[in-house]
Design an enzyme around this catalytic site. Structure first.
Site, short mmCIF file in Angstrom:
data_model
loop_
_atom_site.label_atom_id
_atom_site.label_comp_id
_atom_site.label_asym_id
_atom_site.label_seq_id
_atom_site.Cartn_x
_atom_site.Cartn_y
_atom_site.Cartn_z
N ASP A 81 23.32 -47.83 1.74
CA ASP A 81 22.13 -48.44 2.65
C ASP A 81 22.29 -49.79 2.60
O ASP A 81 22.53 -50.38 1.94
CB ASP A 81 20.90 -47.77 1.94
N ARG A 121 26.75 -47.42 10.29
CA ARG A 121 25.30 -46.98 10.79
C ARG A 121 24.47 -48.02 11.13
O ARG A 121 24.36 -48.89 10.61
CB ARG A 121 24.77 -46.42 9.51
P1 FAD Z 1 11.56 -45.53 16.28
O1 FAD Z 1 11.30 -46.28 17.50
O2 FAD Z 1 10.77 -45.89 14.85
O3 FAD Z 1 11.04 -44.01 16.61
C1 FAD Z 1 11.51 -43.19 17.85
C2 FAD Z 1 11.02 -41.98 17.84
O4 FAD Z 1 11.40 -41.24 16.84
C3 FAD Z 1 9.30 -42.03 17.68
O5 FAD Z 1 8.77 -42.31 18.56
C4 FAD Z 1 9.36 -40.63 16.83
O6 FAD Z 1 9.15 -39.69 18.29
C5 FAD Z 1 10.56 -40.40 16.05
N1 FAD Z 1 10.19 -40.90 14.72
C6 FAD Z 1 10.70 -41.85 14.17
N2 FAD Z 1 10.57 -41.92 12.93
C7 FAD Z 1 9.59 -40.85 12.64
C8 FAD Z 1 8.96 -40.49 11.52
N3 FAD Z 1 9.23 -41.03 10.08
N4 FAD Z 1 8.40 -39.30 11.58
C9 FAD Z 1 8.07 -38.59 12.86
N5 FAD Z 1 8.74 -39.30 14.07
C10 FAD Z 1 9.43 -40.19 13.89
N6 FAD Z 1 16.62 -48.73 7.40
C11 FAD Z 1 16.98 -49.54 6.66
O7 FAD Z 1 16.45 -50.72 6.88
N7 FAD Z 1 18.16 -49.59 5.88
C12 FAD Z 1 18.78 -48.39 5.75
O8 FAD Z 1 19.76 -48.20 5.02
C13 FAD Z 1 18.24 -47.02 6.57
N8 FAD Z 1 19.07 -46.07 6.50
C14 FAD Z 1 18.33 -45.11 7.37
C15 FAD Z 1 19.34 -44.01 7.50
C16 FAD Z 1 19.18 -43.05 8.47
C17 FAD Z 1 19.94 -41.75 8.70
C18 FAD Z 1 18.15 -43.03 9.63
C19 FAD Z 1 17.72 -42.18 10.42
C20 FAD Z 1 17.25 -44.39 9.47
C21 FAD Z 1 17.74 -45.02 8.40
N9 FAD Z 1 16.72 -46.42 8.10
C22 FAD Z 1 17.40 -47.34 7.45
C23 FAD Z 1 15.47 -46.39 8.85
C24 FAD Z 1 15.48 -47.12 10.30
O9 FAD Z 1 15.80 -48.63 10.18
C25 FAD Z 1 14.29 -46.99 10.91
O10 FAD Z 1 13.10 -47.50 10.22
C26 FAD Z 1 13.80 -45.52 11.32
O11 FAD Z 1 14.97 -44.79 11.50
C27 FAD Z 1 12.88 -45.35 12.25
O12 FAD Z 1 13.37 -45.90 13.75
P2 FAD Z 1 14.10 -45.06 14.71
O13 FAD Z 1 15.35 -45.70 15.35
O14 FAD Z 1 13.94 -43.76 14.28
O15 FAD Z 1 13.03 -45.30 16.20
#
Ligand code: FAD
Length: 278
Positions: free
Chosen positions: A107, A158
């Site tokens: 991560d 990722r």
């Molecule tokens: P967003 O624009 O935040 O969300 C898009 C849509 O997805 C929203 O409108 C909603 O419908 C849905 N959604 C998103 N999150 C949620 C939620 N919590 N509950 C309900 N609906 C939701 N970040 C790091 O900084 N370091 C890492 O190592 C890291 N690893 C990750 C690994 C995975 C597999 C994933 C999925 C995320 C990881 N993240 C990590 C978090 C990432 O940076 C984002 O903060 C997070 O994924 C939200 O962004 P999004 O791309 O889903 O888009």
């Protein structure tokens, strides 16, 4: 015991329960990325303990036969104690995992950790011929250059939007900007990488864009989403693409659960409905 509302986002307190969750997911075509909850240890003993737990976990994954890998946070295995502690513990986990045929993700934490994390990844990606992956964050302005460095390496990358509140000199702050660069970086990855592209997002716009890029460039990719978030989409996508669910587990579940609740209005409403029994 984890209360039912939290168990939507956290698989359990012990590895057995988490592996059981993976088994159920595998039956529906989704693979599991297991993450033992824990971060920011300032002393060596807890960092070594969690590294030991990951070594035991990769053994258990191999022995159980489930389709799963692990994802490790640098500060959980010693980065706040010292770079050499992190590198030593990560190398120990990756060594055991690659012998067992289990993939290890690293991560990405805040921007002060990017260099040491990418350096460790590069070394291990070469040594294991690609049995490791690393996370990169679209909100950081440096990420375009980092992706060019990572493109020729074996291993997987990722791309996420970024979960840390970074200074504006080095990071995009507006959601619209982050969404724009996420697409830009995704395009770079599909164009420059031979495979190993992981789309770590729940955003339907990013997933659709990845589909278009796959059609254009033919590069293989996988989708990664968190446990408890857009799960029906995960199962639907799994009919067509490789989908991995990131599955946190462990005794330190409360702060993770609290973060998920604070993050989204719909999660808070869901939790509230569960509490009032509606
Ligand atoms: P967003 O624009 O935040 O969300 C898009 C849509 O997805 C929203 O409108 C909603 O419908 C849905 N959604 C998103 N999150 C949620 C939620 N919590 N509950 C309900 N609906 C939701 N970040 C790091 O900084 N370091 C890492 O190592 C890291 N690893 C990750 C690994 C995975 C597999 C994933 C999925 C995320 C990881 N993240 C990590 C978090 C990432 O940076 C984002 O903060 C997070 O994924 C939200 O962004 P999004 O791309 O889903 O888009």
């Amino acid at each position: 015991m984890i209360p039912p509302i939290a168990s939507n986002f956290v698989a359990g307190e012990d590895p057995e329960t988490a592996l059981e969750h993976v088994r159920e997911l595998n039956e529906r075509g989704v693979k599991g990325i297991l993450n033992l909850l824990g971060e920011h240890y300032h002393d060596r003993p807890p960092a070594d303990e969690d590294a030991d737990a990951y070594v035991a976990l990769v053994d258990a994954i191999d022995e159980s036969g489930v389709d799963a890998c692990v994802s490790v946070k640098p500060s959980q295995i010693g980065l706040d104690v010292g770079g050499e502690v992190f590198e030593e513990n990560l190398a120990r986990i990756v060594d055991r995992a690659s012998n067992r045929g289990v993939f290890v993700w690293v991560d990405m934490e805040d921007h002060t950790t990017t260099d040491v994390t990418l350096d460790a990844y590069e070394r291990l990606a070469r040594e294991t011929d690609g049995m490791v992956g690393v996370c990169t964050q679209a909100n950081l302005k440096r990420t375009g250059e980092d992706l060019k460095r990572l493109a020729p390496l074996p291993g997987k990358v990722r791309l996420v939007k970024g979960a840390y509140d970074e200074p504006r000199e080095i990071a995009y702050k507006k959601k619209s900007e982050v969404d724009r660069v996420y697409k830009e970086y995704l395009e770079l990855m599909f164009r420059e990488f031979e495979g190993g592209v992981a789309v770590g997002s729940h955003d339907p716009a990013m997933i659709d864009y990845a589909r278009d890029l796959h059609t254009e460039y033919g590069t293989d990719f996988e989708v990664q989403m968190l446990m408890g978030v857009r799960e029906s989409a995960q199962f639907e996508l799994a009919d067509e693409y490789e989908v991995w669910q990131y599955i946190p587990y462990g005794s330190k579940w409360f702060s993770y659960f609290y973060r998920r609740i604070r993050e989204r209005k719909e999660n808070a409403l869901f939790a509230l409905r569960a509490v009032v029994g509606n």
